[in-house]
Design a protein around this motif. Structure first.
Motif, PDB file in Angstrom:
ATOM      1  N   GLU A 121      -7.269   2.478  -9.698  1.00  0.00           N
ATOM      2  CA  GLU A 121      -7.298   3.686 -10.516  1.00  0.00           C
ATOM      3  C   GLU A 121      -7.324   4.938  -9.644  1.00  0.00           C
ATOM      4  O   GLU A 121      -6.616   5.911  -9.903  1.00  0.00           O
ATOM      5  CB  GLU A 121      -8.523   3.660 -11.437  1.00  0.00           C
ATOM      6  N   LEU A 122      -8.108   4.900  -8.581  1.00  0.00           N
ATOM      7  CA  LEU A 122      -8.181   6.032  -7.662  1.00  0.00           C
ATOM      8  C   LEU A 122      -6.852   6.227  -6.925  1.00  0.00           C
ATOM      9  O   LEU A 122      -6.369   7.348  -6.772  1.00  0.00           O
ATOM     10  CB  LEU A 122      -9.319   5.821  -6.663  1.00  0.00           C
ATOM     11  N   ARG A 123      -6.250   5.123  -6.520  1.00  0.00           N
ATOM     12  CA  ARG A 123      -4.949   5.197  -5.845  1.00  0.00           C
ATOM     13  C   ARG A 123      -3.905   5.814  -6.776  1.00  0.00           C
ATOM     14  O   ARG A 123      -3.105   6.661  -6.363  1.00  0.00           O
ATOM     15  CB  ARG A 123      -4.531   3.801  -5.388  1.00  0.00           C
ATOM     16  N   SER A 124      -3.915   5.417  -8.034  1.00  0.00           N
ATOM     17  CA  SER A 124      -2.980   5.958  -9.017  1.00  0.00           C
ATOM     18  C   SER A 124      -3.221   7.458  -9.229  1.00  0.00           C
ATOM     19  O   SER A 124      -2.271   8.243  -9.353  1.00  0.00           O
ATOM     20  CB  SER A 124      -3.129   5.203 -10.336  1.00  0.00           C
ATOM     21  N   PHE A 125      -4.486   7.846  -9.257  1.00  0.00           N
ATOM     22  CA  PHE A 125      -4.863   9.251  -9.406  1.00  0.00           C
ATOM     23  C   PHE A 125      -4.253  10.090  -8.278  1.00  0.00           C
ATOM     24  O   PHE A 125      -3.640  11.134  -8.520  1.00  0.00           O
ATOM     25  CB  PHE A 125      -6.392   9.350  -9.410  1.00  0.00           C
ATOM     26  N   TYR A 126      -4.401   9.640  -7.039  1.00  0.00           N
ATOM     27  CA  TYR A 126      -3.856  10.371  -5.898  1.00  0.00           C
ATOM     28  C   TYR A 126      -2.327  10.387  -5.916  1.00  0.00           C
ATOM     29  O   TYR A 126      -1.709  11.400  -5.579  1.00  0.00           O
ATOM     30  CB  TYR A 126      -4.368   9.794  -4.573  1.00  0.00           C
ATOM     31  N   GLU A 127      -1.707   9.299  -6.310  1.00  0.00           N
ATOM     32  CA  GLU A 127      -0.246   9.256  -6.388  1.00  0.00           C
ATOM     33  C   GLU A 127       0.271  10.264  -7.402  1.00  0.00           C
ATOM     34  O   GLU A 127       1.267  10.947  -7.157  1.00  0.00           O
ATOM     35  CB  GLU A 127       0.225   7.846  -6.736  1.00  0.00           C
ATOM     36  N   ASP A 128      -0.408  10.374  -8.547  1.00  0.00           N
ATOM     37  CA  ASP A 128      -0.006  11.348  -9.568  1.00  0.00           C
ATOM     38  C   ASP A 128      -0.116  12.773  -9.029  1.00  0.00           C
ATOM     39  O   ASP A 128       0.788  13.588  -9.217  1.00  0.00           O
ATOM     40  CB  ASP A 128      -0.861  11.206 -10.826  1.00  0.00           C
ATOM     41  N   LEU A 129      -1.232  13.074  -8.362  1.00  0.00           N
ATOM     42  CA  LEU A 129      -1.414  14.413  -7.790  1.00  0.00           C
ATOM     43  C   LEU A 129      -0.362  14.695  -6.717  1.00  0.00           C
ATOM     44  O   LEU A 129       0.178  15.802  -6.634  1.00  0.00           O
ATOM     45  CB  LEU A 129      -2.813  14.553  -7.193  1.00  0.00           C
TER      46      LEU A 129
END
Length: 155
Positions: free
Chosen positions: A57-65
């Protein structure tokens, strides 16, 4: 005579306060025929000790940003390429000041152009905590700080 500035770095936080720094970098790049790198750092959040560093979830968050920032930088880059200037965009994840300084050193940057908050006349020492001031101290090349917002005047 060789131009003093061949590679200009423009750290931006994707807010409107960066407009003056971008304009100045465009002017400098045009004047000196310099290539420009538009640079954004997605600030890494310190994870709790018990939080898994590989949290999906954190990895996905950073990818979106990172993707959002890349799109916004591309919109700015068009202004440079439209007038025939060499421009690239970089989005890194980490600590803002450290990544700006590291990029400048590793990529042979000749000039950093960035926005600086106005000095608060009531608390001038607080200005020493700004990212622009820290970059100006630690960066291996000259740093041109463009004041953002209204200037504070003491009476």
């Amino acid at each position: 005579m060789e131009s003093p500035f061949q590679h200009i770095l423009v750290p931006v936080d994707l807010s409107s306060k960066n407009v003056s720094a971008i304009e100045m970098a465009l002017e400098m790049a045009t004047r000196y025929g310099a290539r420009t790198t538009l640079f954004h750092v997605v600030e890494r959040i310190e994870a709790d000790a018990d939080q898994d560093a590989d949290d999906e979830e954190l990895r996905s968050f950073y990818e979106d940003l990172e993707q959002r920032a890349a799109r916004e930088l591309q919109d700015v880059a068009v202004r440079f390429s439209r007038v025939g200037l060499s421009v690239e965009s970089q989005v890194w994840i980490g600590k803002r000041v450290a990544e700006i300084v590291r990029f400048a050193a590793e990529q042979s940057v000749d000039l950093v152009v960035m926005t600086s908050p106005p000095v608060d006349a009531e608390r001038p020492a607080h200005s020493l905590k700004s990212a622009s001031h820290q970059v100006s101290v630690f960066c291996p090349c000259p740093v041109l700080m463009i004041k953002s917002g209204p200037q504070q005047v003491s009476e």
